[in-house]
Design a protein around this motif. Structure first.
Motif, PDB file in Angstrom:
ATOM      1  N   MET A   1       0.834  -1.174   0.000  1.00 15.74           N
ATOM      2  CA  MET A   1       0.000   0.000   0.000  1.00 15.74           C
ATOM      3  C   MET A   1       0.882   1.242   0.000  1.00 15.74           C
ATOM      4  N   CYS A   2       0.566   2.185  -0.839  1.00 10.90           N
ATOM      5  CA  CYS A   2       1.334   3.425  -0.941  1.00 10.90           C
ATOM      6  C   CYS A   2       0.963   4.347   0.221  1.00 10.90           C
ATOM      7  N   PRO A   3       1.914   4.817   1.036  1.00 13.10           N
ATOM      8  CA  PRO A   3       1.585   5.657   2.191  1.00 13.10           C
ATOM      9  C   PRO A   3       1.021   7.012   1.802  1.00 13.10           C
ATOM     10  N   TYR A   4       1.259   7.461   0.569  1.00 12.49           N
ATOM     11  CA  TYR A   4       0.791   8.783   0.176  1.00 12.49           C
ATOM     12  C   TYR A   4      -0.687   8.798  -0.193  1.00 12.49           C
ATOM     13  N   ILE A   5      -1.282   7.646  -0.405  1.00 14.21           N
ATOM     14  CA  ILE A   5      -2.715   7.604  -0.701  1.00 14.21           C
ATOM     15  C   ILE A   5      -3.501   8.038   0.531  1.00 14.21           C
ATOM     16  N   TYR A   6      -3.128   7.532   1.679  1.00 12.62           N
ATOM     17  CA  TYR A   6      -3.848   7.852   2.904  1.00 12.62           C
ATOM     18  C   TYR A   6      -3.210   8.975   3.695  1.00 12.62           C
ATOM     19  N   SER A   7      -2.008   9.355   3.345  1.00 13.57           N
ATOM     20  CA  SER A   7      -1.316  10.420   4.047  1.00 13.57           C
ATOM     21  C   SER A   7      -0.488  11.235   3.056  1.00 13.57           C
ATOM     22  N   PRO A   8      -1.165  11.991   2.171  1.00 17.27           N
ATOM     23  CA  PRO A   8      -0.429  12.671   1.118  1.00 17.27           C
ATOM     24  C   PRO A   8       0.332  13.918   1.550  1.00 17.27           C
ATOM     25  N   ILE A   9       0.220  14.312   2.800  1.00 20.98           N
ATOM     26  CA  ILE A   9       0.956  15.485   3.253  1.00 20.98           C
ATOM     27  C   ILE A   9       2.386  15.060   3.558  1.00 20.98           C
ATOM     28  N   VAL A  10       3.324  15.629   2.857  1.00 20.39           N
ATOM     29  CA  VAL A  10       4.728  15.324   3.078  1.00 20.39           C
ATOM     30  C   VAL A  10       5.349  16.508   3.804  1.00 20.39           C
ATOM     31  N   ALA A  11       5.746  16.294   5.035  1.00 12.49           N
ATOM     32  CA  ALA A  11       6.354  17.355   5.834  1.00 12.49           C
ATOM     33  C   ALA A  11       7.838  17.412   5.524  1.00 12.49           C
ATOM     34  N   SER A  12       8.308  18.573   5.137  1.00 11.28           N
ATOM     35  CA  SER A  12       9.721  18.716   4.800  1.00 11.28           C
ATOM     36  C   SER A  12      10.363  19.768   5.692  1.00 11.28           C
ATOM     37  N   GLY A  13      11.666  19.808   5.628  1.00 15.68           N
ATOM     38  CA  GLY A  13      12.394  20.804   6.404  1.00 15.68           C
ATOM     39  C   GLY A  13      12.275  20.545   7.890  1.00 15.68           C
ATOM     40  N   LYS A  14      11.930  21.569   8.615  1.00 18.60           N
ATOM     41  CA  LYS A  14      11.871  21.475  10.067  1.00 18.60           C
ATOM     42  C   LYS A  14      10.499  21.035  10.573  1.00 18.60           C
ATOM     43  N   TRP A  15       9.600  20.708   9.672  1.00 23.73           N
ATOM     44  CA  TRP A  15       8.264  20.256  10.071  1.00 23.73           C
ATOM     45  C   TRP A  15       8.324  18.849  10.634  1.00 23.73           C
ATOM     46  N   LYS A  16       7.543  18.631  11.682  1.00 23.97           N
ATOM     47  CA  LYS A  16       7.360  17.295  12.222  1.00 23.97           C
ATOM     48  C   LYS A  16       5.917  16.909  11.935  1.00 23.97           C
ATOM     49  N   LYS A  17       5.700  15.673  11.494  1.00 23.13           N
ATOM     50  CA  LYS A  17       4.378  15.217  11.097  1.00 23.13           C
ATOM     51  C   LYS A  17       4.033  13.930  11.826  1.00 23.13           C
ATOM     52  N   LYS A  18       2.789  13.866  12.294  1.00 24.78           N
ATOM     53  CA  LYS A  18       2.302  12.642  12.924  1.00 24.78           C
ATOM     54  C   LYS A  18       0.910  12.376  12.373  1.00 24.78           C
ATOM     55  N   SER A  19       0.734  11.182  11.837  1.00 26.65           N
ATOM     56  CA  SER A  19      -0.562  10.798  11.288  1.00 26.65           C
ATOM     57  C   SER A  19      -1.251   9.865  12.273  1.00 26.65           C
ATOM     58  N   THR A  20      -2.508  10.174  12.599  1.00 23.40           N
ATOM     59  CA  THR A  20      -3.308   9.322  13.479  1.00 23.40           C
ATOM     60  C   THR A  20      -4.610   8.982  12.764  1.00 23.40           C
ATOM     61  N   ALA A  21      -5.420   8.176  13.400  1.00 24.35           N
ATOM     62  CA  ALA A  21      -6.716   7.825  12.821  1.00 24.35           C
ATOM     63  C   ALA A  21      -7.614   9.063  12.708  1.00 24.35           C
ATOM     64  N   LYS A  22      -7.378  10.055  13.560  1.00 23.30           N
ATOM     65  CA  LYS A  22      -8.213  11.262  13.556  1.00 23.30           C
ATOM     66  C   LYS A  22      -7.748  12.314  12.563  1.00 23.30           C
ATOM     67  N   GLY A  23      -6.466  12.303  12.215  1.00 23.94           N
ATOM     68  CA  GLY A  23      -5.986  13.317  11.282  1.00 23.94           C
ATOM     69  C   GLY A  23      -4.475  13.431  11.270  1.00 23.94           C
ATOM     70  N   ILE A  24      -4.018  14.523  10.673  1.00 22.34           N
ATOM     71  CA  ILE A  24      -2.590  14.812  10.546  1.00 22.34           C
ATOM     72  C   ILE A  24      -2.242  15.946  11.512  1.00 22.34           C
ATOM     73  N   HIS A  25      -1.202  15.728  12.300  1.00 25.79           N
ATOM     74  CA  HIS A  25      -0.687  16.748  13.208  1.00 25.79           C
ATOM     75  C   HIS A  25       0.631  17.244  12.628  1.00 25.79           C
ATOM     76  N   LEU A  26       0.729  18.547  12.405  1.00 27.13           N
ATOM     77  CA  LEU A  26       1.965  19.168  11.920  1.00 27.13           C
ATOM     78  C   LEU A  26       2.489  20.086  13.010  1.00 27.13           C
ATOM     79  N   ARG A  27       3.804  20.135  13.139  1.00 28.70           N
ATOM     80  CA  ARG A  27       4.412  20.980  14.165  1.00 28.70           C
ATOM     81  C   ARG A  27       5.706  21.557  13.628  1.00 28.70           C
ATOM     82  N   MET A  28       5.922  22.829  13.899  1.00 27.99           N
ATOM     83  CA  MET A  28       7.173  23.462  13.498  1.00 27.99           C
ATOM     84  C   MET A  28       7.591  24.494  14.526  1.00 27.99           C
ATOM     85  N   ASP A  29       8.861  24.428  14.894  1.00 28.45           N
ATOM     86  CA  ASP A  29       9.414  25.450  15.781  1.00 28.45           C
ATOM     87  C   ASP A  29       9.667  26.702  14.960  1.00 28.45           C
ATOM     88  N   MET A  30       9.151  27.828  15.423  1.00 25.83           N
ATOM     89  CA  MET A  30       9.335  29.119  14.761  1.00 25.83           C
ATOM     90  C   MET A  30       9.773  30.135  15.816  1.00 25.83           C
TER      91      MET A  30
END
Length: 113
Positions: A1-30
């Motif tokens: 199974m391709c992970p981008y089908i169900y989680s197409p958000i690709v976090a790059s750079g300093k972004w941290k990404k966590k995928s759960t059953a409820k949604g996508i959590h993105l976090r970045m230190d600014m």
């Protein structure tokens, strides 16, 4: 199974990404930025995150920290209008809720004969 089908958000750079059953959590230190310095918006199913720090001194020619990021979202997989963002202590957190399988209108069973 391709992970981008169900989680197409690709976090790059300093972004941290966590995928759960409820949604996508993105976090970045600014560091050095407050919520008034950050703009989070959606344009044509693209999450836009922009942030700009203030100059430390008006005459030194040095600008503050700057951020400019884009994330493509699928309106078939995420509840884009229910996104939430929080900026606290120099950390930006964005939550993009997923559409539950039973709520999806683009999935249907095909009768087998």
């Amino acid at each position: 199974m391709c992970p981008y089908i169900y989680s197409p958000i690709v976090a790059s750079g300093k972004w941290k990404k966590k995928s759960t059953a409820k949604g996508i959590h993105l976090r970045m230190d600014m560091p050095g930025l407050g919520k008034e310095d950050v703009k989070v918006s959606v344009e044509q199913n693209t999450l836009l995150v922009k942030g700009a720090g203030k100059k430390e001194f008006d005459d030194d020619g040095v600008t503050g920290p700057g951020y400019n990021n884009k994330f493509d979202l699928s309106e078939k997989l995420y509840k884009i209008k229910e996104m939430k963002a929080e900026m606290k202590n120099g950390v930006l957190k964005v939550f993009v809720p997923k559409i539950k399988d039973e709520e999806r209108t683009d999935v249907f069973d095909v009768r087998v004969e």
